[in-house]
Design a protein around this motif. Structure first.
Motif, PDB file in Angstrom:
ATOM      1  N   ILE A  35     -42.233  86.645 162.408  1.00  0.00           N
ATOM      2  CA  ILE A  35     -41.609  87.514 161.413  1.00  0.00           C
ATOM      3  C   ILE A  35     -42.723  88.012 160.495  1.00  0.00           C
ATOM      4  N   GLY A  36     -43.044  89.287 160.607  1.00  0.00           N
ATOM      5  CA  GLY A  36     -44.131  89.841 159.795  1.00  0.00           C
ATOM      6  C   GLY A  36     -45.432  89.124 160.107  1.00  0.00           C
ATOM      7  N   ASN A  37     -46.030  88.530 159.072  1.00  0.00           N
ATOM      8  CA  ASN A  37     -47.285  87.804 159.271  1.00  0.00           C
ATOM      9  C   ASN A  37     -47.080  86.293 159.286  1.00  0.00           C
ATOM     10  N   GLU A  38     -45.864  85.857 159.587  1.00  0.00           N
ATOM     11  CA  GLU A  38     -45.539  84.432 159.673  1.00  0.00           C
ATOM     12  C   GLU A  38     -45.094  84.069 161.081  1.00  0.00           C
ATOM     13  N   VAL A  39     -45.319  82.813 161.437  1.00  0.00           N
ATOM     14  CA  VAL A  39     -44.772  82.262 162.672  1.00  0.00           C
ATOM     15  C   VAL A  39     -43.937  81.055 162.269  1.00  0.00           C
TER      16      VAL A  39
END
Length: 80
Positions: A35-39
């Protein structure tokens, strides 16, 4: 914050506290959600854990009624 090292094969060991939090053990599967720049790391749910999650308080609805409702909404969206 918990960390682990990635090996040359792209593998890592989940820290004990993470395994405990997720309730995973040897041989269990995990799911990765980007999600975006997150895992995010998730434990996949068994399908039966979803039983009863979509409660309907009215009278039973037939598949034909559901299909008609979907067609109606689709027609409204495409006519506007």
């Amino acid at each position: 914050m918990l960390e682990s090292t990635v090996t040359s094969k792209g593998q890592t060991t989940l820290p004990k506290d993470v395994r405990k939090f997720l309730g995973v053990d040897t041989g269990d599967r995990v799911r990765y959600l980007i999600i975006g720049n997150e895992v995010r790391l998730l434990k996949p749910r068994k399908i039966m854990s979803l039983s009863g999650s979509l409660k309907h308080d009215g009278s039973p609805v037939t598949l034909e009624d559901m299909d008609a409702a979907v067609r109606s909404v689709a027609a409204e969206r495409h006519s506007g």
